[in-house]
Design a protein around this motif. Structure first.
Motif, PDB file in Angstrom:
ATOM      1  N   ASN A   1       0.844  -1.196   0.000  1.00 37.21           N
ATOM      2  CA  ASN A   1       0.000   0.000   0.000  1.00 37.21           C
ATOM      3  C   ASN A   1       0.878   1.244   0.000  1.00 37.21           C
ATOM      4  N   GLU A   2       0.515   2.201  -0.843  1.00 35.66           N
ATOM      5  CA  GLU A   2       1.250   3.461  -0.910  1.00 35.66           C
ATOM      6  C   GLU A   2       0.476   4.546  -0.187  1.00 35.66           C
ATOM      7  N   THR A   3       1.184   5.308   0.617  1.00 36.74           N
ATOM      8  CA  THR A   3       0.608   6.447   1.317  1.00 36.74           C
ATOM      9  C   THR A   3       1.434   7.667   0.954  1.00 36.74           C
ATOM     10  N   VAL A   4       0.790   8.749   0.566  1.00 36.21           N
ATOM     11  CA  VAL A   4       1.490   9.978   0.197  1.00 36.21           C
ATOM     12  C   VAL A   4       1.249  11.012   1.288  1.00 36.21           C
ATOM     13  N   ARG A   5       2.330  11.572   1.804  1.00 32.31           N
ATOM     14  CA  ARG A   5       2.261  12.648   2.785  1.00 32.31           C
ATOM     15  C   ARG A   5       2.896  13.889   2.159  1.00 32.31           C
ATOM     16  N   TYR A   6       2.363  15.038   2.506  1.00 29.36           N
ATOM     17  CA  TYR A   6       2.868  16.298   1.966  1.00 29.36           C
ATOM     18  C   TYR A   6       3.579  17.073   3.065  1.00 29.36           C
ATOM     19  N   PHE A   7       4.743  17.607   2.722  1.00 29.52           N
ATOM     20  CA  PHE A   7       5.539  18.407   3.643  1.00 29.52           C
ATOM     21  C   PHE A   7       5.878  19.722   2.967  1.00 29.52           C
ATOM     22  N   ALA A   8       6.173  20.731   3.778  1.00 30.35           N
ATOM     23  CA  ALA A   8       6.560  22.030   3.234  1.00 30.35           C
ATOM     24  C   ALA A   8       7.841  21.867   2.421  1.00 30.35           C
ATOM     25  N   ALA A   9       7.933  22.611   1.321  1.00 32.78           N
ATOM     26  CA  ALA A   9       9.071  22.461   0.406  1.00 32.78           C
ATOM     27  C   ALA A   9      10.379  22.885   1.057  1.00 32.78           C
ATOM     28  N   GLY A  10      10.342  23.794   1.991  1.00 28.46           N
ATOM     29  CA  GLY A  10      11.566  24.286   2.599  1.00 28.46           C
ATOM     30  C   GLY A  10      12.065  23.446   3.758  1.00 28.46           C
ATOM     31  N   ILE A  11      11.369  22.395   4.132  1.00 28.40           N
ATOM     32  CA  ILE A  11      11.761  21.583   5.284  1.00 28.40           C
ATOM     33  C   ILE A  11      12.999  20.757   4.931  1.00 28.40           C
ATOM     34  N   PRO A  12      13.966  20.676   5.838  1.00 27.57           N
ATOM     35  CA  PRO A  12      15.153  19.858   5.558  1.00 27.57           C
ATOM     36  C   PRO A  12      14.776  18.381   5.447  1.00 27.57           C
ATOM     37  N   ASP A  13      15.503  17.655   4.611  1.00 28.87           N
ATOM     38  CA  ASP A  13      15.203  16.239   4.394  1.00 28.87           C
ATOM     39  C   ASP A  13      15.365  15.428   5.675  1.00 28.87           C
ATOM     40  N   ALA A  14      16.224  15.881   6.579  1.00 29.17           N
ATOM     41  CA  ALA A  14      16.433  15.150   7.834  1.00 29.17           C
ATOM     42  C   ALA A  14      15.201  15.198   8.738  1.00 29.17           C
ATOM     43  N   GLU A  15      14.345  16.209   8.568  1.00 24.76           N
ATOM     44  CA  GLU A  15      13.154  16.341   9.404  1.00 24.76           C
ATOM     45  C   GLU A  15      11.959  15.554   8.872  1.00 24.76           C
ATOM     46  N   ILE A  16      12.051  15.034   7.660  1.00 22.15           N
ATOM     47  CA  ILE A  16      10.973  14.207   7.108  1.00 22.15           C
ATOM     48  C   ILE A  16      11.147  12.800   7.670  1.00 22.15           C
ATOM     49  N   PRO A  17      10.124  12.248   8.322  1.00 22.50           N
ATOM     50  CA  PRO A  17      10.284  10.942   8.959  1.00 22.50           C
ATOM     51  C   PRO A  17      10.520   9.826   7.941  1.00 22.50           C
ATOM     52  N   GLU A  18      11.363   8.865   8.319  1.00 24.08           N
ATOM     53  CA  GLU A  18      11.651   7.718   7.458  1.00 24.08           C
ATOM     54  C   GLU A  18      10.501   6.711   7.463  1.00 24.08           C
ATOM     55  N   THR A  19       9.813   6.575   8.587  1.00 21.96           N
ATOM     56  CA  THR A  19       8.699   5.627   8.680  1.00 21.96           C
ATOM     57  C   THR A  19       7.492   6.314   9.290  1.00 21.96           C
ATOM     58  N   ILE A  20       6.322   5.843   8.894  1.00 23.19           N
ATOM     59  CA  ILE A  20       5.053   6.291   9.456  1.00 23.19           C
ATOM     60  C   ILE A  20       4.176   5.059   9.631  1.00 23.19           C
TER      61      ILE A  20
END
Length: 117
Positions: free
Chosen positions: A40-59
């Protein structure tokens, strides 16, 4: 008779015409896809300016409740489910009377030592 304000009965207070700019939908966003072990694919949206390190690896996947990762070819493994235990299985795991008596004696001895100090 008490009246308050000019709101129409049943309407939200402060409700009015609100466009996308009022909700923050005009901000640049980045779509990040997550996949669980069932595909199953889940798409989450994050602000474009957020650093890649702050985007969680798992949800947690909303489709299956399983963990979902960003790597499509190697998603997190299924959680190992423990089999249902009957009451008899729990009874078999209980300690013998001798073990229970020795544990109780040890606990009482430790308590007496603490109170004596």
């Amino acid at each position: 008779m008490a009246t308050g304000g000019n709101a129409i009965r049943g309407s939200r207070v402060g409700a009015g015409p609100m466009g996308e700019q009022d909700h923050g939908f005009h901000a640049d966003r980045v779509a990040v896809s997550y996949w669980d072990a069932l595909g199953n694919e889940t798409v989450r949206y994050f602000a474009a300016g957020i650093p890649d390190a702050e985007i969680p690896e798992t949800i947690d996947s909303p489709h299956s409740g399983l963990p979902a990762g960003r790597d499509k070819s190697n998603p997190p493994a299924l959680a190992k489910a423990e089999p249902y235990k009957t009451h008899l299985a729990y009874v078999k795991e209980r300690r013998t009377d001798e073990e229970a008596a020795s544990l109780l004696d040890d606990a009482l001895q430790q308590l007496r030592e603490r109170r004596g100090q």
